[in-house]
Scaffold this motif. Sequence first.
Motif, PDB file in Angstrom:
ATOM      1  N   PRO A 186       0.812  -1.222   0.000  1.00 32.68           N
ATOM      2  CA  PRO A 186       0.000   0.000   0.000  1.00 32.68           C
ATOM      3  C   PRO A 186       0.842   1.266   0.000  1.00 32.68           C
ATOM      4  N   LEU A 187       1.946   1.251   0.728  1.00 33.25           N
ATOM      5  CA  LEU A 187       2.799   2.443   0.779  1.00 33.25           C
ATOM      6  C   LEU A 187       3.476   2.700  -0.556  1.00 33.25           C
ATOM      7  N   ALA A 188       3.969   1.644  -1.185  1.00 30.30           N
ATOM      8  CA  ALA A 188       4.630   1.799  -2.479  1.00 30.30           C
ATOM      9  C   ALA A 188       3.632   2.263  -3.538  1.00 30.30           C
ATOM     10  N   ALA A 189       2.429   1.691  -3.531  1.00 33.67           N
ATOM     11  CA  ALA A 189       1.419   2.085  -4.505  1.00 33.67           C
ATOM     12  C   ALA A 189       1.044   3.553  -4.326  1.00 33.67           C
ATOM     13  N   ARG A 190       0.879   3.985  -3.090  1.00 34.39           N
ATOM     14  CA  ARG A 190       0.528   5.387  -2.832  1.00 34.39           C
ATOM     15  C   ARG A 190       1.662   6.324  -3.248  1.00 34.39           C
ATOM     16  N   ALA A 191       2.910   5.922  -2.955  1.00 34.37           N
ATOM     17  CA  ALA A 191       4.049   6.769  -3.316  1.00 34.37           C
ATOM     18  C   ALA A 191       4.169   6.905  -4.832  1.00 34.37           C
ATOM     19  N   LEU A 192       3.972   5.811  -5.560  1.00 36.06           N
ATOM     20  CA  LEU A 192       4.053   5.874  -7.027  1.00 36.06           C
ATOM     21  C   LEU A 192       2.858   6.619  -7.611  1.00 36.06           C
ATOM     22  N   GLU A 193       1.712   6.478  -6.977  1.00 32.95           N
ATOM     23  CA  GLU A 193       0.529   7.216  -7.430  1.00 32.95           C
ATOM     24  C   GLU A 193       0.758   8.727  -7.307  1.00 32.95           C
ATOM     25  N   ARG A 194       1.415   9.146  -6.251  1.00 26.95           N
ATOM     26  CA  ARG A 194       1.689  10.569  -6.062  1.00 26.95           C
ATOM     27  C   ARG A 194       2.755  11.073  -7.023  1.00 26.95           C
ATOM     28  N   ARG A 195       3.534  10.165  -7.602  1.00 22.70           N
ATOM     29  CA  ARG A 195       4.565  10.545  -8.563  1.00 22.70           C
ATOM     30  C   ARG A 195       4.138  10.216  -9.993  1.00 22.70           C
TER      31      ARG A 195
ATOM     32  N   TRP B 241       3.048  11.937 -12.335  1.00 22.81           N
ATOM     33  CA  TRP B 241       3.430  12.945 -13.326  1.00 22.81           C
ATOM     34  C   TRP B 241       4.882  12.806 -13.763  1.00 22.81           C
ATOM     35  N   CYS B 242       5.685  12.048 -13.028  1.00 22.16           N
ATOM     36  CA  CYS B 242       7.112  11.943 -13.380  1.00 22.16           C
ATOM     37  C   CYS B 242       7.547  10.493 -13.560  1.00 22.16           C
ATOM     38  N   GLY B 243       6.674   9.653 -14.074  1.00 25.55           N
ATOM     39  CA  GLY B 243       7.046   8.266 -14.333  1.00 25.55           C
ATOM     40  C   GLY B 243       6.466   7.266 -13.356  1.00 25.55           C
ATOM     41  N   GLY B 244       5.666   7.728 -12.429  1.00 26.57           N
ATOM     42  CA  GLY B 244       5.085   6.828 -11.445  1.00 26.57           C
ATOM     43  C   GLY B 244       4.080   5.861 -12.030  1.00 26.57           C
ATOM     44  N   SER B 245       3.337   6.290 -13.058  1.00 30.82           N
ATOM     45  CA  SER B 245       2.352   5.385 -13.650  1.00 30.82           C
ATOM     46  C   SER B 245       3.032   4.238 -14.400  1.00 30.82           C
ATOM     47  N   ASP B 246       4.157   4.512 -15.044  1.00 29.19           N
ATOM     48  CA  ASP B 246       4.923   3.428 -15.679  1.00 29.19           C
ATOM     49  C   ASP B 246       5.472   2.474 -14.631  1.00 29.19           C
ATOM     50  N   ALA B 247       5.904   3.026 -13.505  1.00 31.81           N
ATOM     51  CA  ALA B 247       6.410   2.187 -12.419  1.00 31.81           C
ATOM     52  C   ALA B 247       5.283   1.359 -11.814  1.00 31.81           C
ATOM     53  N   LEU B 248       4.074   1.918 -11.743  1.00 28.53           N
ATOM     54  CA  LEU B 248       2.933   1.144 -11.255  1.00 28.53           C
ATOM     55  C   LEU B 248       2.624  -0.026 -12.182  1.00 28.53           C
ATOM     56  N   LEU B 249       2.700   0.207 -13.489  1.00 30.12           N
ATOM     57  CA  LEU B 249       2.505  -0.895 -14.440  1.00 30.12           C
ATOM     58  C   LEU B 249       3.565  -1.971 -14.270  1.00 30.12           C
ATOM     59  N   TRP B 250       4.804  -1.540 -14.105  1.00 32.45           N
ATOM     60  CA  TRP B 250       5.906  -2.478 -13.887  1.00 32.45           C
ATOM     61  C   TRP B 250       5.649  -3.308 -12.643  1.00 32.45           C
ATOM     62  N   LEU B 251       5.219  -2.653 -11.579  1.00 33.22           N
ATOM     63  CA  LEU B 251       4.975  -3.332 -10.311  1.00 33.22           C
ATOM     64  C   LEU B 251       3.755  -4.249 -10.395  1.00 33.22           C
ATOM     65  N   ALA B 252       2.733  -3.830 -11.117  1.00 33.61           N
ATOM     66  CA  ALA B 252       1.520  -4.642 -11.245  1.00 33.61           C
ATOM     67  C   ALA B 252       1.802  -5.972 -11.928  1.00 33.61           C
ATOM     68  N   GLU B 253       2.764  -5.999 -12.828  1.00 34.31           N
ATOM     69  CA  GLU B 253       3.136  -7.248 -13.503  1.00 34.31           C
ATOM     70  C   GLU B 253       3.858  -8.215 -12.568  1.00 34.31           C
ATOM     71  N   ARG B 254       4.382  -7.723 -11.460  1.00 35.66           N
ATOM     72  CA  ARG B 254       5.277  -8.528 -10.637  1.00 35.66           C
ATOM     73  C   ARG B 254       4.766  -8.879  -9.249  1.00 35.66           C
ATOM     74  N   VAL B 255       3.715  -8.232  -8.785  1.00 30.74           N
ATOM     75  CA  VAL B 255       3.229  -8.526  -7.441  1.00 30.74           C
ATOM     76  C   VAL B 255       1.965  -9.370  -7.506  1.00 30.74           C
ATOM     77  N   THR B 256       1.679 -10.041  -6.419  1.00 24.29           N
ATOM     78  CA  THR B 256       0.491 -10.876  -6.321  1.00 24.29           C
ATOM     79  C   THR B 256      -0.223 -10.568  -5.011  1.00 24.29           C
ATOM     80  N   GLY B 257      -1.365 -11.154  -4.845  1.00 20.95           N
ATOM     81  CA  GLY B 257      -2.100 -11.030  -3.592  1.00 20.95           C
ATOM     82  C   GLY B 257      -2.575  -9.610  -3.340  1.00 20.95           C
ATOM     83  N   TRP B 258      -2.526  -9.226  -2.066  1.00 17.79           N
ATOM     84  CA  TRP B 258      -3.004  -7.906  -1.676  1.00 17.79           C
ATOM     85  C   TRP B 258      -2.169  -6.789  -2.283  1.00 17.79           C
TER      86      TRP B 258
END
Length: 119
Positions: free
Chosen positions: A26-35, A37-54
Amino acid sequence: MLTTVWDDDDIELIKTIGLLSNRFGPLAARALERRSWCGGSDALLWLAERVTGWGRVYVVESLCTVGSTAARPWMLRRACDGDYLNRYFAGRVATAAHLHWRSPLPILTASWSITPACC
């Protein structure tokens, strides 16, 4: 602290922390969501491909909040992967990805032909 400070250099560190999705998802998702505008959405996509569960639930919800156009094809095709936790975000994905709109994505169709059995 990573969720409140706005330094774009922390994105790689946040992605690494986000891989520990059970505790820090949750903390990482919120931090990337707040960023976003500077590449956070691409990082969220990267992370979504690699995490499971909650962790995946938190990341996909953040992708829905950001509403990135680059994330739309991924949300339509990969967000709901059959896990029982998908019920927590399936409605938000449908809304954020504009599922009701006609998609410019290619639609895969199968051609079926029925041949009668010969005697």
